[in-house]
Design an enzyme around this catalytic site. Structure first.
Site, PDB file in Angstrom:
ATOM      1  N   LEU A  17       0.845  -1.187   0.000  1.00 54.43           N
ATOM      2  CA  LEU A  17       0.000   0.000   0.000  1.00 54.43           C
ATOM      3  C   LEU A  17       0.879   1.235   0.000  1.00 54.43           C
ATOM      4  O   LEU A  17       1.869   1.305   0.700  1.00 54.43           O
ATOM      5  CB  LEU A  17      -0.862   0.040   1.259  1.00 54.43           C
ATOM      6  CG  LEU A  17      -1.923  -1.011   1.381  1.00 54.43           C
ATOM      7  CD1 LEU A  17      -2.937  -0.599   2.444  1.00 54.43           C
ATOM      8  CD2 LEU A  17      -2.637  -1.207   0.062  1.00 54.43           C
ATOM      9  N   LYS A  18       0.474   2.199  -0.789  1.00 53.17           N
ATOM     10  CA  LYS A  18       1.229   3.435  -0.840  1.00 53.17           C
ATOM     11  C   LYS A  18       0.692   4.338   0.243  1.00 53.17           C
ATOM     12  O   LYS A  18      -0.394   4.890   0.126  1.00 53.17           O
ATOM     13  CB  LYS A  18       1.011   4.077  -2.206  1.00 53.17           C
ATOM     14  CG  LYS A  18       2.240   4.725  -2.714  1.00 53.17           C
ATOM     15  CD  LYS A  18       2.062   5.298  -4.084  1.00 53.17           C
ATOM     16  CE  LYS A  18       2.980   6.461  -4.312  1.00 53.17           C
ATOM     17  NZ  LYS A  18       3.358   7.265  -3.180  1.00 53.17           N
ATOM     18  N   GLU A  19       1.425   4.446   1.319  1.00 55.70           N
ATOM     19  CA  GLU A  19       1.000   5.365   2.373  1.00 55.70           C
ATOM     20  C   GLU A  19       1.354   6.765   1.903  1.00 55.70           C
ATOM     21  O   GLU A  19       2.151   6.960   1.003  1.00 55.70           O
ATOM     22  CB  GLU A  19       1.704   5.040   3.694  1.00 55.70           C
ATOM     23  CG  GLU A  19       1.417   3.651   4.236  1.00 55.70           C
ATOM     24  CD  GLU A  19      -0.014   3.467   4.732  1.00 55.70           C
ATOM     25  OE1 GLU A  19      -0.724   4.473   4.884  1.00 55.70           O
ATOM     26  OE2 GLU A  19      -0.414   2.304   4.940  1.00 55.70           O
ATOM     27  N   GLY A  22      -2.766   4.389  -3.671  1.00 52.08           N
ATOM     28  CA  GLY A  22      -2.373   3.494  -4.747  1.00 52.08           C
ATOM     29  C   GLY A  22      -1.461   2.413  -4.199  1.00 52.08           C
ATOM     30  O   GLY A  22      -1.407   2.193  -2.984  1.00 52.08           O
TER      31      GLY A  22
END
Ligand code: GDP
Ligand code: MG
Length: 738
Positions: free
Chosen positions: A103-105, A256
């Site tokens: 997961l794109k933090e 994203g």
């Protein structure tokens, strides 16, 4: 890892020209380790995209000590579609699984390494105390880590030694709304560093598997970055596209994914950000449900106003005439995509073009620096220094020599400055409410007409009012300035004092609690008694602080710009009757509609790094107005004169400065787009009556700040890059400019 060859290449690259892959080297003081320094290496963003420049190591963020890599970021990775290697067809054919989707933090990047048992926590390119240290990412991250290690029963030294022994850099995303807000929310319970990678400290990019990262992270109290493993590439693509439709994963809004896989047996990353057109599609989906529930409902859209309005204009009658589709959407939740495709087909616009409608809607940020001062406070000195350092616009009221219509001329010049700059300094005393009111009103109009988002910033030169000390400073400066001023000249001391006292007497301090000063978004203390150089620094750090402007000042550049400002010679009006003079005509051109031009550029330059930099980088300026120059007064005298004679009547009849429309339509055909590292322009041909005296007729698109637009001419003759486009015919209008 020791790598003397790499260090030698970096050292060589640090002396390169910017266009040849220069790397910026910076010596950082390590936190809590007096005397320990570490070098950081920062490449120019555009070089990661370049096919010409080969960087010694394409990592984003790199710290070394002598010949040793101590902290190494990921190799720069790109969005799907952004560069050749991340177009879907390359990904589908050239990468191998398994695919780890993390997961794109949404925060800022933090890297952690160890050196001689000392923990080194860095932001992307810095660690330790910095100049303009209003928000220090590495410090905030260090403090969080210290607290977390304590809770986990670990010490900094344990973490440092583990990383050092394994020769690894830990990479994480620091997300904390209390420290800095990004798009997604991170309230205290979910704030902190999400660890997402362990890189080997080697030149070649090598990174460990997500489960290893999470195992180490858990032992030291870091937050966990979720990931999932997908075997095949087709599945990966399907999964990403499905998530993009909702923008959520496991019920949580996310930005994203970062996908980790292999290419040629090596670690390879790409990212998949949920963005347009999916966000727009999501809005259409919601809007469809709203109007199906209540056909009378109005859709109040923010994100994609224009595009969604277009969509609804189509969808309302279409759903009425296709009740079976309406029912399918309402009852089964299916058919939305069909409706969307029907609309796209009907409107004959691509998603790109629809999105562009929105980009034009959204204002361009413009920053106006408005001094509030009296004579001799250093307004012009501060403005000249800033304008020279950052290429900002600077409009001096004292340069307006006409008496009648003085404010109109001043405001015309301000308007012109906005068309060329994002930051403009409005150099006038503005010492009364009335004057400030007049400026705000005029600039609000400019904002409306051009779609600017104005940020009004006050420069308070007299925060203590016109006190004795300030009086002495300004009087002595003005006496020393002598005749080097546009209007205060050939006067004896009493006459000068009388004028200055007039201003002092009328002075009304900034009062943000009420109109008109409530328009100031920010007021910066630039007490004139402090000296103009310090005031320049104060302005820079306040702007960095308030707007994340990332302005850098090197002491030597500041000194040079400031000395030049002190030496500056005012433009003294010449001649006996300068007063009524209007500006003289300077060139003829064909102006094209900026909306049409923006659409054309956006649809042809998708993924182009220069174009992307133009949209996002503060160091670049995208033109707001587009024209093909036909003839300049200075360089194409004959043609200029001929045009002037031909349109004599219209020209003498016009009163305004700036662009004057001569009411003649002229076609412009845009054929290709060319650029080098400094400037971009579109090559055009002119099939109409008027032709350009330029060898390569063109429309300048944008440039790095400080590059003069006329450089486009030379670039067109010798460009680095060119894209051919399907020729587009625009209808331009013949204009003269003064
Ligand atoms: P303005 O009337 O507010 O525009 O003030 P200027 O910028 O023209 O400054 C007045 C005079 O003081 C000019 O001759 C400047 O060169 C000089 N000046 C401005 N700031 C400084 C400063 O910090 N130090 C010194 N020594 N002179 C200054
Ligand atoms: Mg001045």
């Amino acid at each position: 890892m020791y790598d003397s060859a790499l260090l030698a290449e970096l050292a060589a690259a640090s002396t390169q020209k910017a266009s040849a892959g220069k790397v910026k080297r910076h010596t950082n003081q390590v936190w809590d380790a007096p005397g320990l320094t570490i070098e950081s290496w920062k490449f120019n963003e555009w070089d990661y995209y370049s096919t010409k420049v080969k960087l010694p190591i394409p990592s984003r963020g790199l710290f070394t000590k002598e010949d040793q890599i101590v902290v190494r970021g990921y190799d720069k990775f790109f969005n799907v579609g952004e560069v050749e290697s991340t177009k879907w067809n390359s990904i589908l054919t050239e990468t191998t699984g398994p695919y780890a989707l993390t997961l794109k933090e949404n925060g800022c990047k933090i890297m952690i390494g160890g050196y001689n048992g000392k923990l080194i926590v860095t932001s992307k390119n810095r660690t330790g105390p910095q100049e303009n240290d209003y928000k220090n990412h590495s410090l905030a991250a260090t403090n969080w880590i210290k607290a977390r290690l304590k809770e986990a029963g670990k010490t900094e030294q344990e973490l440092a030694s583990e990383l050092e022994e394994k020769d690894l850099t830990a990479v994480g995303e620091f997300c904390d709304d209390n420290f800095e807000e990004h798009v997604l929310a991170y309230p205290p319970e979910s704030a902190g560093i999400y660890l997402n990678g362990l890189n080997r400290n080697t030149r070649e990019f090598q990174t460990l598997a997500p489960n290893v990262v999470n195992e180490l992270g858990a032992r030291y109290g870091f937050l966990r970055t979720d990931f999932l493993m997908v075997e095949g590439v087709d599945e990966t693509k399907q999964f990403l596209e499905k998530c993009a439709e909702t923008g959520a994963y496991n019920g949580r809004d996310i930005e994203g994914f970062v996908v980790r896989c292999k290419k040629d047996g090596k670690d390879f990353f790409f990212k998949y950000k949920f963005k347009e057109p999916y966000l727009m599609y999501r809005e259409w989906r919601t809007a469809t449900h709203v109007i199906l529930k209540d056909p009378q409902a109005a859709w109040k859209s923010k994100m994609h106003k224009e595009a969604t309005n277009e969509f609804l204009k189509f969808a309302r009658p279409y759903l009425k005439s296709h009740p079976e589709l309406a029912e399918k959407i309402q009852k089964e939740g299916k058919g939305i995509i069909e409706l969307r495709e029907k609309f796209l087909e009907y409107s004959n616009l691509d998603p790109e073009q629809l999105l562009q409608l929105q980009i034009n809607e959204k204002g361009t940020d413009k920053y106006v620096l408005i001094p509030v001062a009296t004579i001799g406070c250093g307004k012009t000195t501060v403005a000249l220094t800033l304008a020279s350092l950052y290429g900002w616009g600077h409009v001096q009221n004292d340069d307006v020599s006409s008496k009648s219509g003085k404010f109109r001329t001043f405001s015309n010049r301000i308007s012109q400055a906005f068309s060329e700059h994002d930051v403009v300094i409005v150099d006038r005393n503005n010492h009364q409410f009335r004057e400030r009111q007049q400026l705000f009103e005029a600039m609000d109009l400019m904002a409306d007409a051009n779609g600017y988002d104005m940020h009004y910033i006050g420069l308070d030169f007299l925060p203590n009012g016109p006190a004795q000390k300030e009086w002495e400073v300004t009087l002595s400066r003005v006496m020393n300035r002598g005749d080097n001023h546009q209007t205060i000249r050939n006067m004896d001391r009493p006459a000068v004092e009388a004028i200055m006292k007039g201003f002092r007497g009328r002075y009304q301090p900034i009062t943000v609690a009420k109109e008109p000063d409530s328009n100031f978004e920010l007021v910066i203390d630039v007490n004139c008694a402090r000296g103009s150089k310090d005031n320049v620094t104060a302005v820079v750090s306040a702007l960095n602080d308030a707007y994340d402007m990332d302005l850098e000042t090197k002491p030597e550049e500041l000194n040079a710009a400031f000395s030049a400002a002190l030496e500056h010679k005012a433009k003294i009006p010449v001649g006996t009757q300068p007063a009524q003079k209007r500006a003289t005509w300077s060139f003829f051109c064909i102006r094209v509609d900026s909306k049409e031009m923006m659409q054309l550029l956006a649809s042809n330059l998708q993924g182009n790094p220069f174009w992307q930099e133009l949209q996002v980088s503060k160091g670049m300026s995208l033109k707001q107005e587009f024209h093909v120059t036909l003839a300049h007064k200075a360089s194409e005298k004959t043609q200029f004169k001929a045009l002037k004679t031909k349109y004599h009547k219209l020209l003498t009849g016009s009163k305004e400065n700036g662009f004057v429309d001569l009411n003649v339509e002229e076609p412009v055909i845009v054929e290709s787009i060319c650029w080098n590292t400094r400037i971009m322009a579109a090559a055009v041909s002119l099939p109409g009556e008027h032709c350009s005296s330029n060898f390569h007729p063109h429309i300048t698109v944008g440039m790095a700040k400080g590059v003069p637009p006329k450089e486009a001419n030379a670039m067109m003759n010798n460009y680095d890059n060119r894209v051919e486009i399907k020729p587009v015919r625009l209808t331009g209008r013949l204009c003269a400019f003064r």
